[in-house]
Design a protein around this motif. Structure first.
Motif, PDB file in Angstrom:
ATOM      1  N   GLY A 102      -1.407  -9.024 -16.943  1.00  0.00           N
ATOM      2  CA  GLY A 102      -1.161  -8.101 -18.046  1.00  0.00           C
ATOM      3  C   GLY A 102      -0.029  -7.124 -17.791  1.00  0.00           C
ATOM      4  N   HIS A 103       0.628  -7.222 -16.626  1.00  0.00           N
ATOM      5  CA  HIS A 103       1.723  -6.305 -16.286  1.00  0.00           C
ATOM      6  C   HIS A 103       2.915  -7.109 -15.778  1.00  0.00           C
ATOM      7  N   SER A 104       4.076  -6.494 -15.842  1.00  0.00           N
ATOM      8  CA  SER A 104       5.285  -7.150 -15.364  1.00  0.00           C
ATOM      9  C   SER A 104       5.262  -7.243 -13.841  1.00  0.00           C
ATOM     10  N   ARG A 105       5.918  -8.281 -13.359  1.00  0.00           N
ATOM     11  CA  ARG A 105       5.993  -8.473 -11.901  1.00  0.00           C
ATOM     12  C   ARG A 105       6.754  -7.313 -11.263  1.00  0.00           C
ATOM     13  N   ILE A 106       6.226  -6.842 -10.144  1.00  0.00           N
ATOM     14  CA  ILE A 106       6.871  -5.760  -9.389  1.00  0.00           C
ATOM     15  C   ILE A 106       7.529  -6.358  -8.163  1.00  0.00           C
ATOM     16  N   TYR A 107       8.850  -6.192  -8.043  1.00  0.00           N
ATOM     17  CA  TYR A 107       9.595  -6.673  -6.884  1.00  0.00           C
ATOM     18  C   TYR A 107       9.806  -5.526  -5.908  1.00  0.00           C
ATOM     19  N   LEU A 108       9.343  -5.722  -4.685  1.00  0.00           N
ATOM     20  CA  LEU A 108       9.646  -4.764  -3.632  1.00  0.00           C
ATOM     21  C   LEU A 108      10.888  -5.192  -2.853  1.00  0.00           C
ATOM     22  N   GLU A 109      11.108  -6.509  -2.771  1.00  0.00           N
ATOM     23  CA  GLU A 109      12.313  -7.071  -2.166  1.00  0.00           C
ATOM     24  C   GLU A 109      12.755  -8.244  -3.023  1.00  0.00           C
ATOM     25  N   GLU A 132      -5.992   3.760  -5.415  1.00  0.00           N
ATOM     26  CA  GLU A 132      -5.816   4.487  -4.154  1.00  0.00           C
ATOM     27  C   GLU A 132      -5.546   3.531  -2.985  1.00  0.00           C
ATOM     28  N   SER A 133      -4.563   3.914  -2.164  1.00  0.00           N
ATOM     29  CA  SER A 133      -4.118   3.042  -1.081  1.00  0.00           C
ATOM     30  C   SER A 133      -5.244   2.696  -0.101  1.00  0.00           C
ATOM     31  N   SER A 134      -6.049   3.668   0.280  1.00  0.00           N
ATOM     32  CA  SER A 134      -7.096   3.441   1.291  1.00  0.00           C
ATOM     33  C   SER A 134      -8.204   2.513   0.794  1.00  0.00           C
ATOM     34  N   LYS A 135      -8.279   2.280  -0.504  1.00  0.00           N
ATOM     35  CA  LYS A 135      -9.323   1.432  -1.074  1.00  0.00           C
ATOM     36  C   LYS A 135      -8.823   0.042  -1.447  1.00  0.00           C
ATOM     37  N   LYS A 159       0.807  -1.220   0.000  1.00  0.00           N
ATOM     38  CA  LYS A 159       0.000   0.000   0.000  1.00  0.00           C
ATOM     39  C   LYS A 159       0.842   1.273   0.000  1.00  0.00           C
ATOM     40  N   LYS A 160       2.146   1.136   0.255  1.00  0.00           N
ATOM     41  CA  LYS A 160       3.006   2.314   0.276  1.00  0.00           C
ATOM     42  C   LYS A 160       3.911   2.419  -0.947  1.00  0.00           C
ATOM     43  N   ASP A 161       3.919   1.392  -1.775  1.00  0.00           N
ATOM     44  CA  ASP A 161       4.815   1.396  -2.936  1.00  0.00           C
ATOM     45  C   ASP A 161       4.165   2.131  -4.112  1.00  0.00           C
ATOM     46  N   PRO A 162       4.845   3.119  -4.707  1.00  0.00           N
ATOM     47  CA  PRO A 162       4.261   3.898  -5.822  1.00  0.00           C
ATOM     48  C   PRO A 162       3.910   3.052  -7.030  1.00  0.00           C
ATOM     49  N   GLU A 163       4.760   2.080  -7.388  1.00  0.00           N
ATOM     50  CA  GLU A 163       4.477   1.240  -8.557  1.00  0.00           C
ATOM     51  C   GLU A 163       3.231   0.382  -8.323  1.00  0.00           C
ATOM     52  N   CYS A 164       3.098  -0.143  -7.116  1.00  0.00           N
ATOM     53  CA  CYS A 164       1.909  -0.955  -6.814  1.00  0.00           C
ATOM     54  C   CYS A 164       0.649  -0.099  -6.823  1.00  0.00           C
TER      55      CYS A 164
END
Length: 229
Positions: free
Chosen positions: A200-207, A126-129, A115-120
Motif C-alpha cells: 500500500g506504499h511506494s517502495r523506499i530506496y535506501l541505496e 518504533e525501531s526497538s520493536k 532500523k535507522k532510516d526515518p522513512e522506514c
C-alpha cells in the motif's frame, strides 16, 4: 695331649647319604608350566572387533598382529575423517556467519540500515520493536527461518550477493531486498540497491546506484557530439 685314633676295620658301618628328593620341586615346575599353558590356551583370540590392547604384542600370533594393525589403521582413519569434517564445518560456519563479508554480516548491515532510516520507521514503527526473519517454515521459532540469499560471480569476476528478508513492526510489515557487489580483487561488498516494500506504499530506496548513475548521465549535455557536464 694325645689323640686317640680309632682303627678302621672292615666291619665298620659307613652311614649312607640319602639323596634329597626333588620330586616336589619338579612337580611344582610342571604344575606351573601347565598353569601358564592353560592360561594361554584359554585366552580369547584377538580380532579387530574385540582387541582392547591388553595382550602384549609379543604374545600375539601372526594373525592376531594383523587384526590389531587393521583395528589401529581403522581407528586412525576415523580420527582423520573427524578432523576433516570438523575443519570443513568450521570453514563454512566462518564463511556464512563470522566473516566480515558473510551473508549473516550483510543481513545485519541491511537490517540496521532499515532500523535507522526515518522513512522506514515512519511506516514500520518504533525501531526497538522491529524484528526481522527469513522465509516461513514449519518451525515456529523465527530465528530458525532461513534468510533467502544467492551468491553469483559474473564474467568479470565480480561477486553478487542478493538477499531478501521480512520485517515486522508495530505499524506495518514489509519485505527488504538487497543487492551487494564485490568487485574483482576487492575485499568488501558495496551496495547496488537496498529497498523496503510495504504493502500500500511506494517502495523506499535506501541505496540505488543504478538511479544515481542514470541521474548523473541525465545531467550531461551533448554539444557537437561531445558530452559536457
Amino acid at each position: 695331649m694325645k689323640l686317640l685314633l680309632r682303627p678302621f676295620s672292615a666291619t665298620s658301618t659307613i652311614p649312607r647319604i640319602q639323596p634329597v628328593p626333588v620330586l616336589i620341586r619338579q612337580g611344582f615346575a610342571t604344575h606351573h608350566g601347565l598353569k601358564s599353558s592353560s592360561a594361554t590356551s584359554k585366552r580369547k583370540a584377538v580380532t579387530p572387533f574385540n582387541d582392547d590392547g591388553f595382550v602384549p604384542w609379543r604374545e600375539l600370533s601372526l594373525g592376531e598382529k594383523t587384526s590389531r594393525a587393521t583395528q589401529q589403521t581403522f581407528n586412525f582413519g576415523l580420527v582423520i575423517v573427524g578432523l576433516v569434517l570438523t575443519g570443513g564445518i568450521s570453514y563454512f560456519l566462518y564463511q556464512d556467519v563470522f566473516a566480515p563479508d558473510s551473508k549473516t554480516a550483510n543481513f545485519s548491515r541491511a537490517f540496521n540500515r532499515i532500523k535507522k532510516d526515518p522513512e522506514c520507521l515512519a511506516l514500520l514503527g518504533e525501531s526497538s520493536k522491529i524484528t526481522a526473519h527469513g522465509e516461513e517454515t514449519a518451525n515456529k521459532w523465527r530465528r530458525a527461518r532461513p534468510i533467502q540469499s544467492t551468491v553469483n560471480t559474473d564474467a568479470q569476476g565480480n561477486q553478487h550477493l542478493i538477499l531478501h528478508f521480512y520485517v515486522e513492526g508495530p505499524l506495518n510489515n514489509g519485505t527488504v531486498f538487497a543487492h551487494l557487489t564485490k568487485r574483482y580483487k576487492h575485499d568488501d561488498f558495496e551496495w547496488k540497491y537496498l529497498c523496503l516494500d510495504v504493502k500500500g506504499h511506494s517502495r523506499i530506496y535506501l541505496e540505488n546506484t543504478d538511479a544515481k548513475h542514470s541521474g548523473e548521465a541525465s545531467k550531461k549535455v551533448k554539444l557537437f557530439g561531445v558530452s559536457w557536464n
